[in-house]
Design an enzyme around this catalytic site. Sequence first.
Site, short mmCIF file in Angstrom:
data_model
loop_
_atom_site.label_atom_id
_atom_site.label_comp_id
_atom_site.label_asym_id
_atom_site.label_seq_id
_atom_site.Cartn_x
_atom_site.Cartn_y
_atom_site.Cartn_z
N ASP A 167 -12.40 -90.60 40.74
CA ASP A 167 -12.55 -89.63 39.64
C ASP A 167 -13.68 -88.65 39.95
O ASP A 167 -13.57 -87.44 39.75
CB ASP A 167 -12.74 -90.34 38.29
CG ASP A 167 -13.79 -91.45 38.31
OD1 ASP A 167 -14.28 -91.80 39.40
OD2 ASP A 167 -14.10 -91.98 37.23
N TYR B 48 2.95 -97.05 46.36
CA TYR B 48 4.24 -96.50 46.76
C TYR B 48 5.18 -97.57 47.30
O TYR B 48 6.40 -97.42 47.24
CB TYR B 48 4.05 -95.42 47.83
CG TYR B 48 3.70 -94.05 47.32
CD1 TYR B 48 2.56 -93.84 46.56
CD2 TYR B 48 4.50 -92.95 47.62
CE1 TYR B 48 2.23 -92.56 46.11
CE2 TYR B 48 4.17 -91.68 47.18
CZ TYR B 48 3.03 -91.49 46.43
OH TYR B 48 2.72 -90.23 46.00
N ASP C 121 -2.45 -88.43 47.71
CA ASP C 121 -1.41 -87.52 47.21
C ASP C 121 -2.02 -86.56 46.18
O ASP C 121 -1.82 -85.35 46.24
CB ASP C 121 -0.29 -88.36 46.57
CG ASP C 121 0.82 -87.49 45.99
OD1 ASP C 121 1.26 -86.57 46.69
OD2 ASP C 121 1.23 -87.74 44.84
N LYS D 265 -11.67 -96.79 44.06
CA LYS D 265 -11.95 -97.03 42.63
C LYS D 265 -12.47 -98.46 42.54
O LYS D 265 -11.89 -99.32 41.89
CB LYS D 265 -10.67 -96.80 41.82
CG LYS D 265 -10.85 -96.85 40.31
CD LYS D 265 -11.61 -95.67 39.75
CE LYS D 265 -11.84 -95.86 38.26
NZ LYS D 265 -12.72 -94.82 37.68
N ASP E 157 -3.26 -82.22 46.70
CA ASP E 157 -2.77 -81.09 45.90
C ASP E 157 -3.95 -80.32 45.30
O ASP E 157 -3.96 -79.09 45.24
CB ASP E 157 -1.87 -81.57 44.74
CG ASP E 157 -0.39 -81.62 45.11
OD1 ASP E 157 -0.09 -81.89 46.29
OD2 ASP E 157 0.46 -81.40 44.22
C1 IPM Z 1 3.91 -85.53 49.14
C2 IPM Z 1 4.96 -85.62 48.06
C3 IPM Z 1 5.66 -86.97 48.16
C4 IPM Z 1 4.61 -88.05 47.97
C5 IPM Z 1 6.84 -87.16 47.21
C6 IPM Z 1 7.82 -86.03 47.27
C7 IPM Z 1 7.53 -88.48 47.44
O1 IPM Z 1 4.39 -85.41 46.80
O2 IPM Z 1 4.26 -85.63 50.33
O3 IPM Z 1 2.74 -85.32 48.81
O4 IPM Z 1 4.29 -88.39 46.83
O5 IPM Z 1 4.12 -88.56 48.97
MN MN Z 2 2.29 -84.84 46.87
#
Ligand code: IPM
Ligand code: MN
Length: 355
Positions: free
Chosen positions: A221, A141, A245, A189, A249
Site C-alpha cells: 500500500d 493467480y 500486476d 504485505k 499499471d
Molecule cells: C497483464 C494482464 C493479465 C494479468 C490479464 C489479462 C490476465 O492484466 O498482463 O498485466 O493479470 O496478468
Molecule cells: Mn495487468
Amino acid sequence: MIARIVVLPGDGVGPEVTGAAQAALVAVADAFGHQFTFETHLIGGAAIRRDLPPLPQETIAACVSADAILLGAVGAPEFDSRPPGQRPESALLQIRQRLGLYANLRPARVWPGLESAGPLKPQVLGRTDLLVVRELTGGLYYGEPRGISAEGDAAWNTMRYSRQEIERIARVAFTAARARQRRVTSVDKMNVLETSRLWRSVVTEVAADYPDVRLDHMLVDSCAMRITLAPASFDVIVTENLFGDILSDEAGAVVGSLGLLPSASLGDGPGLFEPVHGSAPDIAGLDVANPIGAVLSAAMLLRHALKLEKEASAIESAVAGVTAGGELTRDLGGPASCSAVARAIAARVVSRAVT
Ligand code: IPM
Ligand code: MN
C-alpha cells in the site's frame, strides 16, 4: 542471425500493435542484416471465435519451438460472462505456466518530450526510470484450492509461494539491478500475509549473495502511494504476481500512458514479449492505439531472447526520437495514428543504422 518469431496478435488492439512491433523488427532485420521469420498463430478470443480453446494446441506447439514470442493482447467483452478458465485471458495464464515464464520485467521510464504527459508535475516525475520485476507463475493467480460454491454465494482463491519460487525471482531482480542503479525494493504485505513474511525473509537471504546491491522492503500500500509521490526514488521493484500486476499499471499511468509499457516474460524456455496494456476493445480497429509498448517489447525481444543489444538500442533510440518529435497517439494527447507512429519508428531505425 536467423530467428523464428511466433506472433500472437490476439484480440482488440493486439493485431494493430503487433503489426507495429513486427514492422520495427523487419526494419532491424533489413538494417542490420538479420533474417527473422514470423509465424502468426491464434490466441484468446480470436481462437474462441473459431471454435478453438483460448490457447489451441497448435499455438502451444509453435511457441515451444520458437526463438521468441511476440504477443499483442487478449480479452474481449463478448466473453465476459464465461468462467475464468474459458475466458480469453486464461490463454495468457496457461501459456505463462506452460512455458515456465516466471519472471516478468516491466520497465517504466520517462521518454523525451513526455515529461508532462502524465498526471504528475514534471518536478515530481523527475527522471523516473524504474523496473517492476513481477513474479508471474505463482501467487493468487495459480494457487489451489480455488473455486466458487455451487450456490454461488462464496468464492475462494489461494495465495501460495514456495521458497524456491521466491528465491529465483529475487535473483532475477538482483541481477537486473546490477545493470542499473543497484537498488532493489522488495514489495510485500508482511503485516498481514504469511506468504509475505516468507517472501521478505527469502529475499533478505538472497540479498547476501549480492552485497553490491542495496535492498529495502516496502509494504504494497505504501509502495502504491510512493509511486505517485516519488516515482524517481525507485530502481528495481520486485514483487509477487498480483501486486506486480497492479503496481505496473500504476507506473504506466505515472510515466504518461500505460500504452508506453513493454514487458518481457522469461523462464527456462523461449521468452514471451508483450505490451503491458490490454486489448482496449473500445478503440480496437480505429488505428489510434499507442504502438510504443508493443514496439518496445520487440526491443526487449531483441535484447533478452536474441542477445542483439545494438539492435534493441536502435529501436529504443527510434522511439525516443519519435516521442521527442511530438508524433504522439491519442492517449498521449496527440493526433497521430498507430500506423503513422509505427512508420516513423521504423524509418528512424533504418536511418540510424545507416549513419
Ligand atoms: C497483464 C494482464 C493479465 C494479468 C490479464 C489479462 C490476465 O492484466 O498482463 O498485466 O493479470 O496478468
Ligand atoms: Mn495487468
